[in-house]
Design an enzyme around this catalytic site. Structure first.
Site, PDB file in Angstrom:
ATOM      1  N   ASN A  66       0.537  -1.192  -0.012  1.00 51.26           N
ATOM      2  CA  ASN A  66      -0.009   0.074   0.130  1.00 51.26           C
ATOM      3  C   ASN A  66       1.047   1.073   0.003  1.00 51.26           C
ATOM      4  OD1 ASN A  66      -2.837   1.042   0.282  1.00 51.26           O
ATOM      5  ND2 ASN A  66      -2.005   2.099   1.914  1.00 51.26           N
ATOM      6  N   GLU A  67       0.553   2.047  -1.157  1.00 51.18           N
ATOM      7  CA  GLU A  67       1.338   3.358  -1.150  1.00 51.18           C
ATOM      8  C   GLU A  67       2.786   2.954  -0.662  1.00 51.18           C
ATOM      9  OE1 GLU A  67      -0.617   6.521   1.151  1.00 51.18           O
ATOM     10  OE2 GLU A  67      -2.287   6.810  -0.652  1.00 51.18           O
ATOM     11  N   GLU A 127      -8.363   5.110  -4.696  1.00 56.03           N
ATOM     12  CA  GLU A 127      -8.454   5.575  -3.443  1.00 56.03           C
ATOM     13  C   GLU A 127      -8.761   7.060  -3.368  1.00 56.03           C
ATOM     14  OE1 GLU A 127      -5.932   5.409   0.115  1.00 56.03           O
ATOM     15  OE2 GLU A 127      -5.377   3.464  -0.337  1.00 56.03           O
TER      16      GLU A 127
HETATM   17  C1  GLA Z   1      -3.898   6.567   2.219  1.00 56.34           C
HETATM   18  C2  GLA Z   1      -3.750   5.270   2.610  1.00 56.34           C
HETATM   19  C3  GLA Z   1      -4.778   4.718   3.295  1.00 56.34           C
HETATM   20  C4  GLA Z   1      -5.351   5.637   4.368  1.00 56.34           C
HETATM   21  C5  GLA Z   1      -5.517   7.184   3.675  1.00 56.34           C
HETATM   22  C6  GLA Z   1      -6.090   8.251   4.220  1.00 56.34           C
HETATM   23  O1  GLA Z   1      -4.378   6.739   0.946  1.00 56.34           O
HETATM   24  O2  GLA Z   1      -3.533   4.340   1.311  1.00 56.34           O
HETATM   25  O3  GLA Z   1      -4.673   3.551   4.011  1.00 56.34           O
HETATM   26  O4  GLA Z   1      -4.493   5.997   5.268  1.00 56.34           O
HETATM   27  O5  GLA Z   1      -4.258   7.349   2.944  1.00 56.34           O
HETATM   28  O6  GLA Z   1      -6.493   9.202   3.887  1.00 56.34           O
END
Ligand code: GLA
Length: 679
Positions: A165-166, A324
């Site tokens: 994730n990210e 997202e």
């Molecule tokens: C990011 C993360 C999520 C969450 C969001 C909150 O996009 O990927 O897990 O923490 O931020 O804005």
């Protein structure tokens, strides 16, 4: 010397073609059932059906709940929710849960975490935290990934692998011993021998001459400025190290499930990131982006459109996925403002208008515990009887009606805006004449002026510029090889180029191209700059055109160009501020001043007129417009950011309401209309 880093996103991975991840446009969000008792799951799936959700990102932070002790896996809860979602008609983008290492792993191996430039090791209690250069972390992570892939690779709900994730969000730039070792190997691969490194970075300065690669430290805190070449390469290394982790996970997933597409969520928003996404985009089967607006920015929709156009550029124009965004407030800004009525749909549909084939939210249900307890969700703390859930449900219905646009592409633009992560990295690597000018300052302003004029623009990395009639080059600080020739070719075939201050200043090693700025483009532009004159905050320099300069000016001499505007005050009074060189019917314009908004707008009008570029449609101010086209149809998005009705000249059928328009479309305040245009 081997080139280990480029930011050209031309040869995207186009060989692997997969079915789209959902029926129609993707719609849904991050789902964390592990935070709720199983009775709630039944309600979740029921509400998902009501809202029209067809796609969720599942398991993102669940490693510690799946591998409960070293090598001990408990899959029961994930088995049950995968089955339940499948039965409910919801497809799953299953995350490899490596974004949050389990507590038992962090306790046993504290050395897997990142170390900052001051030597502080990241402690337990957050997420990501892992060092992409840690071999110990890699071993554990890949074992988890393999176990997950083997367990769910054949599950009928599985549509997409969502890797970690990210990557890089909270674990970029590690200065650990592991990072140091990998950095030195990376340098040796890049430069081959140490003298090539010395020469590229100019290490005679301060006598920094190295005699072996193991002397080259990551740029830890040193009280003085580090070498700009070293800093730039450390940015590249950081991006490559993070990408290396993605590639390692991808290799495992591909080995187990060759037919399931793989992606990871990018963070193309706000300021330049630590990942060179233009390059990463070649490695994913579907470009997926996370985007959050800044609630305090009154023009946040402009930044959103800019980011969405950047993502489309990275995906080579192919549809991408907004994986997202938020339904309302986030929890990580200073004041976390709720979105206003209708903003949710305008935001989602603005991404779709610019090429996204779906819109997913972080998150399905608002957490009651944990550090994101005040982050918005599709189902807020108040439950489904709430404004946000109603707006999301309406959006779900809209996206179902828009299903025919899936697979269409944003109509080709005649204007290109060149943007390059390498320039961002070079600009922030080392001390600069103006320490507060961010790299996105001018590109974003140009994008806004074009968007306000309803003109389509492709935001792309330097490379082939074949189809463009106007190419805007704002503060493209680092000159990538070949960009000068590509720009010259545009002018020679009768096209138009605008180059701004702080473009073409350094070579790929962050060394100034000497002989007068802008070294790489002086001949093309017919100008020669001998000195920069950055301005203090309270200084305003008028131009004789009526525009004014803020923040940046410079002393220009024309050498083959004509002067379009001059400085009318200050140190540079009487000197050129905007120049133009004409070659046949082509032109190369140079902008030597950071203009006020009206001044930049006038320049954009002039360039559009010169290149004969028309808006997508004739529309009133406040409307955002974009067109997507397929082989058989054309779809026009009209997004009204104003608080009164706005009109556009167009004809066709509203895909949502079925209303037909012949000539003029009225878009109510704050609303969005998507027309299938009459042909
Ligand atoms: C990011 C993360 C999520 C969450 C969001 C909150 O996009 O990927 O897990 O923490 O931020 O804005």
């Amino acid at each position: 010397m081997q080139e280990t880093f480029t930011s050209v996103s031309a040869d995207l991975n186009s060989q692997r073609v997969f079915p789209w991840i959902s029926d129609g446009l993707a719609f849904g969000g991050d789902y964390s059932p592990e935070q709720w008792p199983e009775e709630t799951w039944l309600e979740d799936v029921e509400l998902m059906r009501r809202a029209g959700v067809n796609s969720v990102n599942l398991g993102v932070f669940s490693w510690g709940l799946l591998e409960v002790a070293d090598g001990v896996f408990e899959w029961g809860w994930l088995d049950r929710i995968m089955d339940l979602l499948h039965a409910g008609g919801v497809g799953v983008n299953l995350a490899t849960p490596t974004a949050a290492p389990p507590m038992w792993l962090l306790a046993a191996h504290p050395e897997i975490t990142t170390v900052d430039e001051f030597g502080h090791r990241t402690q337990r209690g957050g997420r990501l935290a892992w060092d992409p250069s840690s071999p110990v972390f890699r071993t554990y992570a890949l074992r988890m990934v393999r176990a997950l892939a083997e367990r769910y690779g054949q599950h009928p709900a599985l549509r997409l692998w969502h890797v970690s994730n990210e990557i890089g969000n909270e674990n970029a730039r590690s200065y650990s011993p592991d990072a140091e070792r990998e950095w030195q190997v990376w340098l040796e691969r890049r430069f081959g021998d140490i003298e090539a490194l010395n020469s590229a970075w100019g290490t005679t300065f301060w006598g920094h001459h190295y005699t072996s690669f193991d002397q080259v430290m990551p740029p830890r805190h040193a009280r003085t400025g580090h070498n700009p070449g070293l800093l730039l390469d450390f940015e590249r290394f950081t991006s490559d190290a993070l990408l290396g982790h993605y590639l390692a996970e991808r290799e495992v997933l591909r080995g187990v499930t060759p037919d399931i597409p793989i992606t990871t969520n990018f963070m193309v928003m706000g300021s330049p990131s630590t990942a060179d996404y233009g390059r990463w985009a070649r490695e994913v089967d579907l470009v997926a982006n996370d985007h959050y607006t800044q609630g305090a920015d009154p023009e946040r929709e402009g930044e959103l459109s800019f980011s969405a156009d950047r993502v489309r550029g990275m995906s080579g124009g192919r549809p991408w996925l907004l994986i997202e965004h938020s339904t309302s407030a986030v929890n990580w800004q200073t004041i976390n403002r709720a979105k206003s009525r209708g903003e949710l749909a305008r935001n989602s549909l603005a991404h779709v208008a610019r090429g996204a084939d779906g819109a997913l939210f972080f998150q399905w249900r608002a957490s009651t515990a944990g550090s994101e307890q005040y982050h918005s969700a599709i189902v807020p703390h108040a439950g489904a009887d709430s404004r946000v859930f109603r707006e999301v449900t309406e959006l779900g219905a809209t996206l179902r009606a828009l299903a025919p646009i899936r697979g269409s592409r944003v109509a080709p633009a005649r204007v290109a805006l060149l943007l390059d992560e390498a320039s961002a990295y070079a600009w922030r690597s080392g001390r600069k004449p103006h320490g507060e000018l961010g790299y996105f300052d001018l590109p974003l302003k140009f994008h806004r002026e074009l968007t306000r004029r309803h003109v389509a623009v492709d935001v792309i990395a330097p490379g082939e510029l074949g189809g463009y009639d106007l190419v805007i080059v704002p503060t493209l600080y680092l000159a990538t090889p070949g960009t000068d020739e590509a720009l010259a070719a545009v002018v020679e075939r009768g096209g138009h180029v605008l180059v701004s201050y702080l473009s073409g200043i350094v070579d790929p090693h962050n060394r100034v191209i000497s002989g007068g700025y802008p070294g790489a483009y002086r001949d093309l532009l017919g100008v020669w700059v001998d000195e920069h004159y950055p301005l203090f905050d309270d200084e305003v320099v008028p131009l004789d055109s009526g525009a004014s300069a803020h923040g940046w000016t410079e002393r220009v001499a024309v050498r083959g160009a004509e002067t379009l505007a001059r400085f009318a005050g200050g140190e540079l009074v009487g000197e050129p501020a905007i120049t133009r060189r004409t070659v046949g019917s082509g032109t190369a314009t140079y902008l030597a001043a950071r203009l006020d908004r009206a001044g930049l707008g006038t320049l954009v009008d002039d360039l559009l007129a010169l290149a004969g570029i028309e808006p997508v449609v004739v529309a009133e101010a406040g409307l955002e417009v974009s067109r997507r086209v397929s082989d058989s149809a054309s779809y026009l998005f009209l997004i009204n950011h104003a608080d009164v009705e706005r009109t556009a000249h167009a004809s066709g059928t509203d895909l949502v309401s079925g209303a037909t328009y012949d000539g003029v479309v009225g878009v109510p305040a704050g609303a969005v209309v998507v027309l299938e245009e009459s042909r």
